[in-house]
Motif scaffolding. Structure first.
Motif, PDB file in Angstrom:
ATOM      1  N   LEU A  86     -65.028  97.576 -45.222  1.00 26.54           N
ATOM      2  CA  LEU A  86     -65.522  96.202 -45.307  1.00 26.54           C
ATOM      3  C   LEU A  86     -65.176  95.473 -44.023  1.00 26.54           C
ATOM      4  CD1 LEU A  86     -64.573  95.405 -49.012  1.00 26.54           C
ATOM      5  CD2 LEU A  86     -66.772  96.140 -48.117  1.00 26.54           C
ATOM      6  N   HIS A  87     -65.537  94.215 -43.959  1.00 24.88           N
ATOM      7  CA  HIS A  87     -65.274  93.414 -42.772  1.00 24.88           C
ATOM      8  C   HIS A  87     -63.962  92.652 -42.944  1.00 24.88           C
ATOM      9  CE1 HIS A  87     -65.848  90.355 -39.637  1.00 24.88           C
ATOM     10  NE2 HIS A  87     -66.593  91.295 -39.067  1.00 24.88           N
ATOM     11  N   TRP A  88     -63.303  92.346 -41.836  1.00 22.71           N
ATOM     12  CA  TRP A  88     -62.044  91.607 -41.894  1.00 22.71           C
ATOM     13  C   TRP A  88     -62.222  90.233 -42.540  1.00 22.71           C
ATOM     14  CZ3 TRP A  88     -57.750  94.104 -41.521  1.00 22.71           C
ATOM     15  CH2 TRP A  88     -57.677  95.251 -40.733  1.00 22.71           C
ATOM     16  N   SER A  89     -63.393  89.655 -42.423  1.00 29.62           N
ATOM     17  CA  SER A  89     -63.626  88.333 -43.024  1.00 29.62           C
ATOM     18  C   SER A  89     -63.628  88.399 -44.547  1.00 29.62           C
ATOM     19  CB  SER A  89     -64.937  87.729 -42.511  1.00 29.62           C
ATOM     20  OG  SER A  89     -66.022  88.559 -42.872  1.00 29.62           O
ATOM     21  N   ASP A  90     -63.688  89.606 -45.119  1.00 22.78           N
ATOM     22  CA  ASP A  90     -63.642  89.765 -46.576  1.00 22.78           C
ATOM     23  C   ASP A  90     -62.231  89.586 -47.150  1.00 22.78           C
ATOM     24  OD1 ASP A  90     -66.387  90.280 -46.855  1.00 22.78           O
ATOM     25  OD2 ASP A  90     -66.089  92.389 -46.322  1.00 22.78           O
ATOM     26  N   LEU A  91     -61.229  89.583 -46.289  1.00 18.73           N
ATOM     27  CA  LEU A  91     -59.857  89.345 -46.752  1.00 18.73           C
ATOM     28  C   LEU A  91     -59.702  87.863 -47.061  1.00 18.73           C
ATOM     29  CD1 LEU A  91     -57.887  91.525 -44.208  1.00 18.73           C
ATOM     30  CD2 LEU A  91     -58.270  92.009 -46.625  1.00 18.73           C
ATOM     31  N   SER A  92     -59.488  87.549 -48.305  1.00 23.09           N
ATOM     32  CA  SER A  92     -59.469  86.142 -48.724  1.00 23.09           C
ATOM     33  C   SER A  92     -58.069  85.539 -48.618  1.00 23.09           C
ATOM     34  CB  SER A  92     -59.999  86.017 -50.159  1.00 23.09           C
ATOM     35  OG  SER A  92     -59.260  86.870 -51.009  1.00 23.09           O
ATOM     36  N   LEU A  93     -57.720  85.173 -47.398  1.00 22.99           N
ATOM     37  CA  LEU A  93     -56.450  84.496 -47.114  1.00 22.99           C
ATOM     38  C   LEU A  93     -56.735  83.080 -46.629  1.00 22.99           C
ATOM     39  CD1 LEU A  93     -54.614  87.306 -45.127  1.00 22.99           C
ATOM     40  CD2 LEU A  93     -53.958  86.421 -47.366  1.00 22.99           C
ATOM     41  N   ASP A  94     -55.852  82.157 -46.992  1.00 24.29           N
ATOM     42  CA  ASP A  94     -55.989  80.780 -46.525  1.00 24.29           C
ATOM     43  C   ASP A  94     -55.140  80.512 -45.283  1.00 24.29           C
ATOM     44  OD1 ASP A  94     -57.729  79.752 -48.623  1.00 24.29           O
ATOM     45  OD2 ASP A  94     -56.020  80.133 -49.946  1.00 24.29           O
ATOM     46  N   PHE A  95     -53.974  81.175 -45.219  1.00 20.18           N
ATOM     47  CA  PHE A  95     -53.093  80.953 -44.075  1.00 20.18           C
ATOM     48  C   PHE A  95     -52.187  82.158 -43.873  1.00 20.18           C
ATOM     49  CE2 PHE A  95     -50.670  79.543 -47.687  1.00 20.18           C
ATOM     50  CZ  PHE A  95     -49.355  79.889 -47.413  1.00 20.18           C
ATOM     51  N   VAL A  96     -51.592  82.216 -42.695  1.00 19.64           N
ATOM     52  CA  VAL A  96     -50.625  83.258 -42.368  1.00 19.64           C
ATOM     53  C   VAL A  96     -49.451  82.595 -41.651  1.00 19.64           C
ATOM     54  CG1 VAL A  96     -51.828  83.847 -40.218  1.00 19.64           C
ATOM     55  CG2 VAL A  96     -50.277  85.501 -41.252  1.00 19.64           C
ATOM     56  N   VAL A  97     -48.237  82.990 -42.014  1.00 17.04           N
ATOM     57  CA  VAL A  97     -47.026  82.500 -41.353  1.00 17.04           C
ATOM     58  C   VAL A  97     -46.581  83.579 -40.370  1.00 17.04           C
ATOM     59  CG1 VAL A  97     -44.619  81.808 -41.637  1.00 17.04           C
ATOM     60  CG2 VAL A  97     -46.320  81.109 -43.331  1.00 17.04           C
ATOM     61  N   ILE A  98     -46.557  83.198 -39.098  1.00 17.99           N
ATOM     62  CA  ILE A  98     -46.177  84.093 -38.012  1.00 17.99           C
ATOM     63  C   ILE A  98     -44.993  83.465 -37.289  1.00 17.99           C
ATOM     64  CG2 ILE A  98     -46.940  85.158 -35.854  1.00 17.99           C
ATOM     65  CD1 ILE A  98     -49.814  84.929 -36.864  1.00 17.99           C
ATOM     66  N   GLY A  99     -44.092  84.282 -36.782  1.00 15.76           N
ATOM     67  CA  GLY A  99     -42.969  83.705 -36.064  1.00 15.76           C
ATOM     68  C   GLY A  99     -42.241  84.695 -35.192  1.00 15.76           C
ATOM     69  N   VAL A 100     -41.337  84.157 -34.421  1.00 15.29           N
ATOM     70  CA  VAL A 100     -40.480  84.948 -33.554  1.00 15.29           C
ATOM     71  C   VAL A 100     -39.123  85.050 -34.239  1.00 15.29           C
ATOM     72  CG1 VAL A 100     -39.410  85.053 -31.274  1.00 15.29           C
ATOM     73  CG2 VAL A 100     -41.729  84.178 -31.515  1.00 15.29           C
ATOM     74  N   ASP A 101     -38.512  86.217 -34.165  1.00 17.31           N
ATOM     75  CA  ASP A 101     -37.241  86.481 -34.817  1.00 17.31           C
ATOM     76  C   ASP A 101     -36.215  85.380 -34.536  1.00 17.31           C
ATOM     77  OD1 ASP A 101     -35.338  87.997 -36.259  1.00 17.31           O
ATOM     78  OD2 ASP A 101     -34.541  88.798 -34.387  1.00 17.31           O
ATOM     79  N   GLY A 102     -35.655  84.851 -35.608  1.00 14.96           N
ATOM     80  CA  GLY A 102     -34.603  83.847 -35.483  1.00 14.96           C
ATOM     81  C   GLY A 102     -35.100  82.438 -35.216  1.00 14.96           C
ATOM     82  N   CYS A 103     -36.373  82.179 -35.420  1.00 18.76           N
ATOM     83  CA  CYS A 103     -36.922  80.856 -35.121  1.00 18.76           C
ATOM     84  C   CYS A 103     -37.416  80.100 -36.352  1.00 18.76           C
ATOM     85  CB  CYS A 103     -38.048  80.979 -34.091  1.00 18.76           C
ATOM     86  SG  CYS A 103     -37.450  81.437 -32.464  1.00 18.76           S
ATOM     87  N   GLY A 104     -37.044  80.527 -37.542  1.00 13.48           N
ATOM     88  CA  GLY A 104     -37.326  79.743 -38.730  1.00 13.48           C
ATOM     89  C   GLY A 104     -38.486  80.165 -39.604  1.00 13.48           C
ATOM     90  N   SER A 105     -39.169  81.266 -39.287  1.00 13.52           N
ATOM     91  CA  SER A 105     -40.323  81.661 -40.111  1.00 13.52           C
ATOM     92  C   SER A 105     -39.897  82.073 -41.518  1.00 13.52           C
ATOM     93  CB  SER A 105     -41.129  82.768 -39.442  1.00 13.52           C
ATOM     94  OG  SER A 105     -40.326  83.895 -39.188  1.00 13.52           O
ATOM     95  N   THR A 106     -38.739  82.693 -41.668  1.00 13.01           N
ATOM     96  CA  THR A 106     -38.259  83.084 -42.997  1.00 13.01           C
ATOM     97  C   THR A 106     -37.921  81.853 -43.825  1.00 13.01           C
ATOM     98  OG1 THR A 106     -37.421  85.187 -42.158  1.00 13.01           O
ATOM     99  CG2 THR A 106     -36.522  84.423 -44.262  1.00 13.01           C
ATOM    100  N   ALA A 107     -37.264  80.880 -43.216  1.00 15.25           N
ATOM    101  CA  ALA A 107     -36.949  79.630 -43.927  1.00 15.25           C
ATOM    102  C   ALA A 107     -38.231  78.903 -44.317  1.00 15.25           C
ATOM    103  CB  ALA A 107     -36.072  78.736 -43.063  1.00 15.25           C
ATOM    104  N   LEU A 108     -39.190  78.881 -43.419  1.00 23.23           N
ATOM    105  CA  LEU A 108     -40.481  78.254 -43.705  1.00 23.23           C
ATOM    106  C   LEU A 108     -41.151  78.952 -44.894  1.00 23.23           C
ATOM    107  CD1 LEU A 108     -42.658  76.213 -42.895  1.00 23.23           C
ATOM    108  CD2 LEU A 108     -43.516  77.904 -41.278  1.00 23.23           C
TER     109      LEU A 108
END
Length: 154
Positions: free
Chosen positions: A4-26
């Motif tokens: 299928l196409h990548w646009s078929d993945l029904s996600l609203d958002f993604v949390v991305i981060g750099v190690d130790g910069c708060g993405s896990t807390a977020l």
């Protein structure tokens, strides 16, 4: 297996981060919200490594992978569905794939590199507070040369 196409993945958002910069807390705070759900797919019992480990080298997603996400979403009410994968920025293929979803929001957690370096420097100094200029210089240069701060910076 059908592709299928990548646009078929029904996600609203993604949390991305750099190690130790708060993405896990977020991630921890966002998942408490009643209108937010995270996929929680796991391959090796690590948070959200499904996308990075299983799909990270694929040109297109397989139908069962897309269906798995659709099934997850169908069980939810009107919640926003997000992916928590701080290290996804290291997988160029996935970043390009996610770009096909025009409605996807990216929540990026970054921190000041000098602040990170300063924290690591203070963590490397002796706890008793006694340090001379030679020791400070030695610790400073070793941190500049290590794998986290970038080899060859000095």
């Amino acid at each position: 297996t059908e592709l299928l196409h990548w646009s078929d993945l029904s996600l609203d958002f993604v949390v991305i981060g750099v190690d130790g910069c708060g993405s896990t807390a977020l991630h921890r705070h966002l998942r408490r919200h009643s209108q937010v759900a995270f996929t929680n797919f796991s391959v090796f019992n690590v948070d959200e490594d499904f996308f990075l480990q299983e799909m990270g080298r694929q040109t297109l997603p397989f139908a069962p992978q897309v269906e798995r996400l659709r099934d997850f979403r169908a069980k939810l009410r009107q919640q926003k569905v997000g992916l928590y994968q701080p290290w996804i920025w290291t997988a160029t293929t996935l970043l390009k794939a996610l770009a096909y979803n025009r409605h996807l929001k990216v929540v990026l957690s970054l921190c000041d590199p000098l602040d990170r370096f300063e924290k690591r420097l203070h963590g490397s100094l002796p706890r008793n507070g006694s340090i001379n200029d030679t020791k400070l210089k030695e610790v400073f240069y070793s941190l500049l040369k290590d794998a986290y701060s970038g080899p060859g910076m000095v």
